[in-house]
Design a protein around this motif. Structure first.
Motif, short mmCIF file in Angstrom:
data_model
loop_
_atom_site.label_atom_id
_atom_site.label_comp_id
_atom_site.label_asym_id
_atom_site.label_seq_id
_atom_site.Cartn_x
_atom_site.Cartn_y
_atom_site.Cartn_z
N PHE A 34 0.98 -1.27 0.15
CA PHE A 34 -0.09 0.14 0.08
C PHE A 34 0.85 1.25 0.04
O PHE A 34 2.07 1.21 0.23
N GLY A 35 0.16 2.33 -0.26
CA GLY A 35 1.09 3.52 -0.37
C GLY A 35 0.10 4.72 -0.78
O GLY A 35 -0.86 4.76 -1.17
N SER A 36 0.78 6.11 -0.48
CA SER A 36 0.10 7.16 -1.01
C SER A 36 1.05 8.11 -1.77
O SER A 36 2.36 8.09 -1.21
N THR A 46 -3.99 7.13 -3.40
CA THR A 46 -3.51 6.27 -2.58
C THR A 46 -3.76 4.96 -3.31
O THR A 46 -4.49 4.77 -4.18
N ASN A 47 -3.11 3.64 -2.99
CA ASN A 47 -2.93 2.78 -3.66
C ASN A 47 -2.70 1.52 -2.62
O ASN A 47 -2.05 1.62 -1.73
N HIS A 48 -3.49 0.43 -2.80
CA HIS A 48 -2.98 -1.03 -2.43
C HIS A 48 -3.26 -2.05 -3.24
O HIS A 48 -4.12 -2.10 -4.18
N PHE A 76 -5.87 -1.34 -6.31
CA PHE A 76 -7.26 -0.69 -5.95
C PHE A 76 -6.55 0.76 -5.54
O PHE A 76 -5.87 1.26 -4.75
N ALA A 77 -7.00 1.67 -6.47
CA ALA A 77 -6.41 3.10 -6.30
C ALA A 77 -7.53 4.16 -6.24
O ALA A 77 -8.60 4.02 -6.78
N GLU A 78 -7.49 5.23 -5.22
CA GLU A 78 -8.33 6.40 -5.29
C GLU A 78 -7.49 7.38 -5.64
O GLU A 78 -6.48 7.82 -5.00
N HIS A 79 -8.01 8.28 -6.47
CA HIS A 79 -7.65 9.80 -6.87
C HIS A 79 -8.63 10.62 -6.45
O HIS A 79 -9.77 10.41 -6.36
#
Length: 81
Positions: A34-36, A46-48, A76-79
């Motif tokens: 995971f990371g941001s 953000t991503n995992h 799974f990413a969120e922008h």
């Protein structure tokens, strides 16, 4: 719930684990990460991810090992702007 968890942990400690006792041409792995990035006031990301790795050994010499790697991955990413 605590009793089941303790029993499961005890069972795992008692059982004989037989990993890596024989040489196989296949190896299996699993990764999670995971990371941001870009944390600023205008944009966030953000991503995992989950990965499964399957290795197949083609040839093994004294100093090198030649393998084929198959590595499917799901992200799974969120922008947010």
């Amino acid at each position: 719930m605590t009793r089941k968890l303790l029993l499961s942990l005890l069972l795992l400690l008692v059982l004989r684990i037989s990993a890596q006792e024989h040489n196989s041409r296949f190896s299996l792995g699993f990764n999670y990460g995971f990371g941001s990035e870009f944390n600023n006031r205008n944009y966030t990301f953000t991503n995992h991810f989950y990965k499964v790795q399957v290795y197949y050994t083609l040839k093994e010499t004294k100093h090198f090992q030649y393998q084929i790697l198959v590595q499917p991955e799901i992200n799974f990413a969120e922008h947010q702007f």
